[in-house]
Design a protein around this motif. Structure first.
Motif, PDB file in Angstrom:
ATOM      1  N   LEU A  75       0.826  -1.202   0.000  1.00  0.00           N
ATOM      2  CA  LEU A  75       0.000   0.000   0.000  1.00  0.00           C
ATOM      3  C   LEU A  75       0.865   1.258   0.000  1.00  0.00           C
ATOM      4  CD1 LEU A  75      -2.970   0.870   0.011  1.00  0.00           C
ATOM      5  CD2 LEU A  75      -2.890   0.888   2.507  1.00  0.00           C
ATOM      6  N   SER A  76       1.905   1.281   0.844  1.00  0.00           N
ATOM      7  CA  SER A  76       2.797   2.434   0.898  1.00  0.00           C
ATOM      8  C   SER A  76       3.560   2.615  -0.403  1.00  0.00           C
ATOM      9  CB  SER A  76       3.786   2.275   2.065  1.00  0.00           C
ATOM     10  OG  SER A  76       3.112   2.172   3.298  1.00  0.00           O
ATOM     11  N   ALA A  77       4.055   1.502  -0.936  1.00  0.00           N
ATOM     12  CA  ALA A  77       4.782   1.582  -2.205  1.00  0.00           C
ATOM     13  C   ALA A  77       3.871   2.090  -3.316  1.00  0.00           C
ATOM     14  CB  ALA A  77       5.345   0.212  -2.571  1.00  0.00           C
ATOM     15  N   GLY A  78       2.620   1.617  -3.317  1.00  0.00           N
ATOM     16  CA  GLY A  78       1.672   2.055  -4.321  1.00  0.00           C
ATOM     17  C   GLY A  78       1.379   3.537  -4.230  1.00  0.00           C
ATOM     18  N   VAL A  79       1.196   4.040  -3.017  1.00  0.00           N
ATOM     19  CA  VAL A  79       0.909   5.469  -2.839  1.00  0.00           C
ATOM     20  C   VAL A  79       2.095   6.322  -3.273  1.00  0.00           C
ATOM     21  CG1 VAL A  79       0.453   7.250  -1.111  1.00  0.00           C
ATOM     22  CG2 VAL A  79      -0.794   5.085  -1.022  1.00  0.00           C
ATOM     23  N   VAL A  80       3.314   5.900  -2.924  1.00  0.00           N
ATOM     24  CA  VAL A  80       4.515   6.648  -3.319  1.00  0.00           C
ATOM     25  C   VAL A  80       4.653   6.674  -4.839  1.00  0.00           C
ATOM     26  CG1 VAL A  80       7.037   6.647  -3.255  1.00  0.00           C
ATOM     27  CG2 VAL A  80       5.734   6.245  -1.147  1.00  0.00           C
ATOM     28  N   LEU A  81       4.469   5.519  -5.472  1.00  0.00           N
ATOM     29  CA  LEU A  81       4.584   5.458  -6.931  1.00  0.00           C
ATOM     30  C   LEU A  81       3.479   6.268  -7.606  1.00  0.00           C
ATOM     31  CD1 LEU A  81       5.515   1.691  -7.415  1.00  0.00           C
ATOM     32  CD2 LEU A  81       6.965   3.670  -7.910  1.00  0.00           C
ATOM     33  N   LEU A  82       2.286   6.260  -7.015  1.00  0.00           N
ATOM     34  CA  LEU A  82       1.201   7.057  -7.573  1.00  0.00           C
ATOM     35  C   LEU A  82       1.536   8.542  -7.499  1.00  0.00           C
ATOM     36  CD1 LEU A  82      -1.634   7.137  -8.797  1.00  0.00           C
ATOM     37  CD2 LEU A  82      -2.553   7.206  -6.459  1.00  0.00           C
ATOM     38  N   GLY A  83       2.109   8.968  -6.375  1.00  0.00           N
ATOM     39  CA  GLY A  83       2.527  10.360  -6.254  1.00  0.00           C
ATOM     40  C   GLY A  83       3.586  10.715  -7.290  1.00  0.00           C
ATOM     41  N   ALA A  84       4.532   9.786  -7.503  1.00  0.00           N
ATOM     42  CA  ALA A  84       5.569  10.028  -8.507  1.00  0.00           C
ATOM     43  C   ALA A  84       4.959  10.113  -9.904  1.00  0.00           C
ATOM     44  CB  ALA A  84       6.616   8.917  -8.449  1.00  0.00           C
ATOM     45  N   PHE A  85       3.974   9.248 -10.182  1.00  0.00           N
ATOM     46  CA  PHE A  85       3.333   9.304 -11.491  1.00  0.00           C
ATOM     47  C   PHE A  85       2.590  10.625 -11.696  1.00  0.00           C
ATOM     48  CE2 PHE A  85      -0.648   8.934 -13.842  1.00  0.00           C
ATOM     49  CZ  PHE A  85      -0.146   8.712 -15.111  1.00  0.00           C
TER      50      PHE A  85
END
Length: 490
Positions: free
Chosen positions: A241-251
């Motif tokens: 979940l944390s990795a997904g949120v970070v990657l979403l922010g980067a996207f």
């Protein structure tokens, strides 16, 4: 006919919609049928419930990965070719699922099937808007979302019949004739791809894809593990979940950069009120809809002891209500506006969920059936108005991006709503099954009430049914571009 009155769909548009609905309904039916078969698949394939659950989880994760690719696929190969390729992929994956020899094979083939479904759903919506020449109306959105209404009606019944009297492999083989019919209708009725139209050979935004695909996978995986892990503090939930949120922010940072290049999903369109507010509502609509869809079959099977087939039959009233709303929604939105209808739909769905929060093992099935009919009407009413509003300020080139934005938020919202009620149900089971289901249904009702908040910011007026999408200085150019996709039979 006045400008605010819902225009009737032309025969050409109706034919295109029929082709899209027939092709798309297989993916909807398959997802609702297979959900019922988890226990059967675990027994027949000598697997465990935890392992075989990946048949569903892998499907959803692969679907999320595919959604961002649809806009590029339409630009690269054209709408009709991309649509037919998605149907072929889904049909081939269905056959492979039917011949799977163990749980690992079935999970892998289901992921391939999910990728095909992830292409089908956004393309169905995009091509419907294209076929209508950009004239987005509640009537059009009601038609293109028809498979979503039919899925809860037909899926559990067909799945129950197959599981009772046929091999589980027919859950997948039944897709083949439907896909074949969808391909034939698509070849006959969908607009042909033409050089210089949206079939232009665009470049794929690889950086955006590498960021967004694992972002969605991580978020959905983390949400799906919430109930199994018992809370957000466990590594199985927190890490993805944390990795997904970070990657979403980067996207989002990458896709929001100014420039001429086209991101794989243009999140800049969310700054517009129409798409931004509609996407927020569709997120909560997905949460409200799937929270109930998760709980209701479990209520009938686990608390009341009904069979899979009986549970499917008992859920028919909700599907009938959702289907009926498709025939009424155009006139209602035309009279009262998208905002009022959406708010009323959420409140109706919440009110019709409350009786389940008060129900027990012996509550009258006739009463619950009537309640489900009303809940179906409410759920059906909350999807169509924001879907028609979403394209209000979108230029033709942005139609696929608007569709991908709405599909992504719906899927994440559905996983979010399901995760919440699953965690509540799991945490309350120690107090007894009746109390656990009552608490979970109260949360489901609360999700529907909370969904009213983003609905308040929807545009109050009626969707512009007599005008193509796209406003502002490029409006005249928009009309010209849209005519590159005339809805004429081949």
């Amino acid at each position: 006919m006045t400008e605010t009155t819902e225009a009737k769909l032309s025969p050409q548009v109706k034919n295109a919609l029929i082709a899209l609905i027939v092709g798309g309904i297989a993916a909807i039916l398959d997802s609702t049928m297979v959900t019922l078969a988890i226990h059967t698949l675990a027994v027949k394939l000598h697997s465990t419930a935890d392992t075989i659950q990946w048949v569903t989880t892998g499907f959803l994760l692969a679907m999320a990965v595919a959604i961002p690719v649809t806009g590029w696929a339409e630009r690269r190969w054209g709408g009709r070719r991309a649509w037919m390729a998605a149907l072929v992929l889904f049909g081939l994956a269905s056959v492979l699922c039917a011949v799977a020899w163990n749980d690992a094979g079935l999970i892998g083939f289901r992921a391939l099937q999910g990728f095909g479904a992830g292409l089908i759903f956004p393309l169905m919506q995009t091509l419907a808007v294209r076929a209508a020449g950009g004239h987005v109306s509640s009537r059009l959105m009601a038609a293109v979302s028809l498979p979503i209404a039919l899925g809860p009606i037909l899926g559990p019944v067909i799945g129950g019949v197959i599981l009772n009297w046929l091999s589980w492999r027919w859950l997948f083989l039944v897709n083949v004739p439907v896909i074949a019919a969808g391909l034939l209708l698509a070849w006959r009725f969908l607009p042909a791809d033409r050089p210089g139209s949206s079939a232009g050979r665009g470049r794929l935004d690889w950086i955006g894809l590498v960021l967004l695909a694992p972002a969605l996978t991580g978020i959905l995986l983390g949400l799906s593990q919430l109930s199994e892990q018992g809370g957000i503090g466990h590594a199985g939930v927190l890490v993805p979940l944390s990795a997904g949120v970070v990657l979403l922010g980067a996207f989002i940072a990458w896709a929001s950069r100014p420039g001429e290049r086209e991101p794989i999903v243009d999140v800049r369109l969310l700054r517009g009120r129409s798409l931004g507010s509609a996407s927020a509502v569709l997120f909560t609509a997905g949460a409200a809809m799937y929270a109930g869809m998760f709980l209701l079959p479990l209520y009938y099977q686990q608390l009341r002891g009904d069979s899979v087939l009986d549970a499917g039959l008992l859920l028919i009233p909700q599907g009938v209500g959702a289907l009926a709303s498709r025939f009424l929604i155009g006139r209602v939105v035309d009279r009262f506006g998208a905002r009022a209808v959406t708010i009323a739909g959420f409140l109706l769905a919440a009110g019709a969920t409350v009786p389940f929060a008060l129900a027990g093992p012996d509550t009258s099935l006739w009463w619950l059936g009537a309640v489900l009919l009303v809940r179906g009407l409410g759920i059906g009413a909350v999807l169509i108005p924001p879907m028609s509003i979403a394209y209000q300020d979108i230029q033709p080139a942005g139609i696929p991006h608007a569709t991908m934005n709405t599909r992504i938020v719906q899927q994440v919202g559905a996983s979010f709503g399901t995760a919440i009620v699953a965690v509540v149900l799991q945490s309350l089971l120690g107090q007894g099954a009746t109390g656990a289901f009552r608490g979970a249904f109260w949360w489901a009702a609360g999700i529907a009430v909370a969904a009213v908040i983003p609905a308040v910011v929807l545009p109050a007026g009626k969707p512009p049914t007599g005008k193509p999408t796209g406003r502002g200085p490029d409006a005249s150019r928009s009309r010209h571009v849209l005519t590159a996709h005339p809805a004429q039979p081949k």
